[in-house]
Design an enzyme around this catalytic site. Structure first.
Site, PDB file in Angstrom:
ATOM      1  N   GLU A  25      89.743 105.303  52.910  1.00 56.79           N
ATOM      2  CA  GLU A  25      89.826 103.873  53.210  1.00 56.79           C
ATOM      3  C   GLU A  25      88.505 103.363  53.780  1.00 56.79           C
ATOM      4  O   GLU A  25      88.025 103.874  54.789  1.00 56.79           O
ATOM      5  CB  GLU A  25      90.954 103.606  54.215  1.00 56.79           C
ATOM      6  N   ASP A  70      91.426  98.419  52.812  1.00 59.66           N
ATOM      7  CA  ASP A  70      92.315  98.236  53.958  1.00 59.66           C
ATOM      8  C   ASP A  70      91.966  96.924  54.656  1.00 59.66           C
ATOM      9  O   ASP A  70      92.591  95.894  54.412  1.00 59.66           O
ATOM     10  CB  ASP A  70      92.188  99.432  54.910  1.00 59.66           C
ATOM     11  N   LYS A  96      92.012 110.596  60.267  1.00 65.56           N
ATOM     12  CA  LYS A  96      91.022 109.599  60.678  1.00 65.56           C
ATOM     13  C   LYS A  96      89.644 110.247  60.676  1.00 65.56           C
ATOM     14  O   LYS A  96      89.451 111.326  61.239  1.00 65.56           O
ATOM     15  CB  LYS A  96      91.342 109.084  62.081  1.00 65.56           C
ATOM     16  N   LYS A 107      99.221  96.468  55.740  1.00 66.88           N
ATOM     17  CA  LYS A 107      99.744  96.555  57.104  1.00 66.88           C
ATOM     18  C   LYS A 107     100.394  95.209  57.418  1.00 66.88           C
ATOM     19  O   LYS A 107      99.712  94.259  57.791  1.00 66.88           O
ATOM     20  CB  LYS A 107      98.619  96.878  58.085  1.00 66.88           C
TER      21      LYS A 107
END
Length: 323
Positions: free
Chosen positions: A191, A214, A134, A236
Site C-alpha cells: 500500500e 489507500d 506494516k 476504510k
C-alpha cells in the site's frame, strides 16, 4: 415514532498503539442508536486522529444536528464528514434490514514485533496464510530483510504490506533490493510505498511488486481505474464515507479488475462487526483487514467471535444527545 440516542465511549488501548506522530492512549468515539416501529439500528462514528479530517467534537456536532432532523421525520442529507456518514448509514441500514447479517470474520492477520514472534504467529495461521505487515516505521532495508525472511521461511505465506506513503523512491528501492525477485509475487500488494502516486507507480513498474491505493482513495482527484502494477484499493469506511459510497467504490474496483479490501480504522468491536458484514456482502472471497481488536483492552456491546477481551455494555457509555 422515531427515537435516536447518541452515546460517547472511551476504550482503553494497549500501550504503544502508534499512529503517524502520536500514540493512542484510548480510542474515543460515538455510537448512534435509532429506534422506529419496534426496530433498532446501531452505528459507530469514530474519527481516527491524524487520519480523519474531522475531529470527534466536529463529528458529534454534525451527528446531533442530523439526528435531530431524522427524529422529526426528515431524511437528512448525507454528511460531508466521512465518519458521520458511515456511522449514520450503518444505523439506518440495520434499522431497515439492508445490512446483511452474514459476516466475514476471517481477517488478514496484522503482524507487529520482531521476526521470531511474527514467524510463530504466521506459522499458526490455519489454511491460506494471508497477513498484513506494516513497513516504513523503521529503516527500509530492515523492512526488506524481514519481509524476505518471512517469505523464505513460509512458502505458503502471502503478504499485504502497508507503507503509508512513508518512503522516498530511493528508500522504496532499498526495500525492494532485499526481497528476492522469485518471491515478490507473494506480496499481494504494497500500500502506497512512496510519497506520490507517480513514484509509487514507477516503483511497481520497476520492481514487479504490486501496489494498492489507500490514502489516494480519499483524495479529491482520485479515480478508480486499471493501471499496470496496481492490484487493489483499500476502503476504510470510517475515513471514506457512507455505505453507499463504499459500495460504489467496490463496484468501480471490480469493474476495473481490481481487488477491493474493506479495512479497519481501529473501530470498536461493534464497528468491526459491521465492517465484517460489509466485507461478506460487498467483497466475498477477499479477506478484510480487520485484525485490530488486539489493540484494545475491551470489546463494546457486540462480541467478536472467539475474542476473550471483556465485553463492555451500555452502562459504560455516556449519553450526549437524545431525542
Amino acid at each position: 415514532m422515531r427515537q435516536a440516542t447518541l452515546y460517547r465511549y472511551r476504550l482503553p488501548v494497549d500501550a504503544g498503539v502508534a499512529l503517524r506522530n502520536q500514540r493512542l492512549k484510548s480510542r474515543d468515539g460515538l455510537l448512534v442508536r435509532l429506534h422506529e416501529d419496534g426496530r433498532e439500528g446501531w452505528g459507530e462514528i469514530a474519527p481516527l486522529p491524524e487520519f480523519s479530517h474531522e475531529t470527534l467534537p466536529e463529528a458529534q456536532e454534525a451527528a446531533c444536528r442530523l439526528l435531530a432532523q431524522w427524529q422529526v421525520g426528515a431524511a437528512p442529507a448525507e454528511s460531508p464528514l466521512p465518519s458521520v456518514a458511515f456511522g449514520l448509514s450503518c444505523a439506518q441500514a440495520e434499522l431497515s434490514g439492508t445490512l446483511p447479517q452474514a459476516a466475514n470474520y476471517r481477517s488478514a492477520t496484522l503482524c507487529n514485533g520482531d521476526p521470531d514472534a511474527l514467524f510463530q504467529v504466521l506459522q499458526s495461521i490455519p489454511g491460506e496464510k494471508v497477513a498484513k505487515v506494516k513497513v516504513g516505521l523503521y529503516e527500509a532495508v530492515r523492512d526488506g530483510m524481514i519481509v524476505n525472511l518471512l517469505l523464505e521461511a513460509l512458502p505458503d505465506l502471502h503478504l499485504r504490506l502497508d507503507a503509508n506513503r512513508s518512503w522516498t523512491r530511493a528508500k522504496a528501492d532499498g526495500f525492494a533490493k532485499y526481497v528476492n525477485p522469485d518471491w515478490r509475487d507473494r506480496i499481494l500488494f504494497l500500500e502506497e510505498p512512496c510519497k506520490t502516486r507517480d513514484e509509487s507507480r514507477a516503483f511497481a513498474r520497476d520492481t514487479g511488486i504490486a501496489i494498492a491505493w489507500d490514502e489516494s482513495v480519499r483524495d479529491a482527484d482520485f479515480r478508480v481505474e486499471a493501471e499496470p502494477g496496481v492490484a487493489a484499493i483499500i476502503i476504510k469506511p470510517t475515513l471514506t464515507g457512507s455505505l453507499q459510497r463504499c459500495r460504489q467504490l467496490v463496484t468501480q474496483a471490480h469493474q476495473a479488475g481490481l481487488s477491493a479490501v474493506i479495512s479497519s480504522s481501529i473501530e470498536s468491536s461493534l464497528g468491526l462487526s459491521q465492517l465484517a458484514r460489509m466485507a461478506a456482502w460487498l467483497t466475498p472471497g477477499t479477506p478484510p483487514g480487520l485484525d485490530t481488536l488486539m489493540l484494545m483492552q475491551a470489546q463494546l456491546l457486540r462480541a467478536w467471535p472467539a475474542c476473550t477481551l471483556p465485553l463492555w455494555g451500555e452502562d459504560t457509555l455516556d449519553v450526549v444527545w437524545q431525542g
